[in-house]
Scaffold this active site. Structure first.
Site, PDB file in Angstrom:
ATOM      1  CG  ASP A 114       2.349  73.423  42.653  1.00 35.29           C
ATOM      2  OD1 ASP A 114       1.151  73.596  42.466  1.00 35.29           O
ATOM      3  OD2 ASP A 114       2.948  72.389  42.284  1.00 35.29           O
ATOM      4  CG  LEU A 119       9.243  80.279  48.872  1.00 39.57           C
ATOM      5  CD1 LEU A 119      10.437  80.371  47.956  1.00 39.57           C
ATOM      6  CD2 LEU A 119       8.138  81.151  48.349  1.00 39.57           C
ATOM      7  NE  ARG A 176      12.108  79.171  31.903  1.00 37.92           N
ATOM      8  CZ  ARG A 176      11.872  78.589  33.087  1.00 37.92           C
ATOM      9  NH1 ARG A 176      11.110  79.178  33.964  1.00 37.92           N
ATOM     10  NH2 ARG A 176      12.406  77.421  33.369  1.00 37.92           N
TER      11      ARG A 176
HETATM   12  P1  IMP Z   1       6.520  74.040  44.916  1.00 39.61           P
HETATM   13  O1  IMP Z   1       5.709  72.820  44.556  1.00 39.61           O
HETATM   14  O2  IMP Z   1       5.691  75.018  45.702  1.00 39.61           O
HETATM   15  O3  IMP Z   1       7.791  73.652  45.593  1.00 39.61           O
HETATM   16  O4  IMP Z   1       6.850  74.765  43.538  1.00 39.61           O
HETATM   17  C1  IMP Z   1       8.105  74.667  42.966  1.00 39.61           C
HETATM   18  C2  IMP Z   1       8.190  75.238  41.593  1.00 39.61           C
HETATM   19  O5  IMP Z   1       7.404  74.474  40.686  1.00 39.61           O
HETATM   20  C3  IMP Z   1       7.705  76.662  41.367  1.00 39.61           C
HETATM   21  O6  IMP Z   1       8.602  77.637  41.824  1.00 39.61           O
HETATM   22  C4  IMP Z   1       7.595  76.651  39.858  1.00 39.61           C
HETATM   23  O7  IMP Z   1       8.850  76.882  39.261  1.00 39.61           O
HETATM   24  C5  IMP Z   1       7.111  75.252  39.560  1.00 39.61           C
HETATM   25  N1  IMP Z   1       5.647  75.248  39.321  1.00 39.61           N
HETATM   26  C6  IMP Z   1       4.667  74.946  40.174  1.00 39.61           C
HETATM   27  N2  IMP Z   1       3.447  75.072  39.602  1.00 39.61           N
HETATM   28  C7  IMP Z   1       3.684  75.497  38.331  1.00 39.61           C
HETATM   29  C8  IMP Z   1       2.822  75.840  37.214  1.00 39.61           C
HETATM   30  O8  IMP Z   1       1.573  75.801  37.257  1.00 39.61           O
HETATM   31  N3  IMP Z   1       3.472  76.235  36.075  1.00 39.61           N
HETATM   32  C9  IMP Z   1       4.820  76.302  35.962  1.00 39.61           C
HETATM   33  N4  IMP Z   1       5.655  76.017  36.985  1.00 39.61           N
HETATM   34  C10 IMP Z   1       5.089  75.603  38.145  1.00 39.61           C
END
Ligand code: IMP
Ligand code: MG
Length: 189
Positions: A114, A119, A176
């Site tokens: 996201d 990551l 989930r």
């Molecule tokens: P980041 O913003 O890339 O650090 O994402 C971190 C985490 O946010 C992901 O691994 C998901 O667990 C959660 N996440 C981000 N977007 C979504 C979504 O659309 N649905 C559900 N979980 C999300």
């Protein structure tokens, strides 16, 4: 006594599943192709699949069964602190891998990228441990939402900026267990 008296089950549970974005069949086909590709790339090499809990647990379980070469599985759990007053990303590892990653070719198996913050930090932490190689395979990529520079090596599906649920992904810990990926209806009912 009613054994369900403490269960939390929102009345609008089903109404929130707006539409199916990716079907079970589409997921299965993408996993077969990816499993074959990983099996070819890492043939004869020590392979460790690493998943960051909890969202990727179903993706990992299904993907590893499409891999036909020996591989090990490892889990990490992380807590992210990105909001508030801090401007830089910070990830605390609350459950770490048991394996010494310097002995493996590591493939991180992620549910969704996201903002990219989680990551990017996990990759930095694992790279510090000098794996033989490190790749990132994500089921979903939402590039429009990126806040830091981060590109996965493989994204099985690229999706627009919708909040999605199912196939391991949650909203408030629910959904989930849906076998497909759906768009979550965020409008207030
Ligand atoms: P980041 O913003 O890339 O650090 O994402 C971190 C985490 O946010 C992901 O691994 C998901 O667990 C959660 N996440 C981000 N977007 C979504 C979504 O659309 N649905 C559900 N979980 C999300
Ligand atoms: Mg996740």
């Amino acid at each position: 006594m009613d054994i369900n008296e403490n269960a939390v089950f929102p009345e609008d549970y089903a109404d929130r599943i707006k539409r199916v974005l990716i079907t079970e069949r589409e997921i299965k086909a993408a996993l077969e192709a990816e499993g074959e590709r990983i099996s070819r790339e890492f043939e004869g090499k020590p392979l460790l699949l690493v998943s960051v809990l909890k969202g990727a647990f179903i993706f990992l379980a299904d993907l590893c069964r499409e891999i036909t070469i020996p591989c090990e599985i490892g889990f990490m759990a992380a807590q992210s602190y990105f909001g508030g007053t801090t401007s830089t990303g910070n990830v605390e590892i609350i459950c770490d891998l048991k394996q010494d990653v310097s002995r493996y070719h590591v493939v991180i198996v992620e549910d969704i990228i996201d903002t990219g913050r989680t990551l990017k930090e996990i990759v930095r932490i694992l790279n510090d441990r000098k794996p033989l190689s490190l790749k990132v395979v994500t089921l979903l990529d939402k590039p429009d939402r990126r806040e830091v520079e981060f590109e996965p090596d493989r994204a099985l599906f690229t999706i627009p900026d919708h909040f999605v649920i199912g196939y391991g992904l949650d909203c408030g810990e629910l959904y989930r267990n849906l076998p497909y990926i759906a768009e979550y209806d965020e409008t207030s009912i």
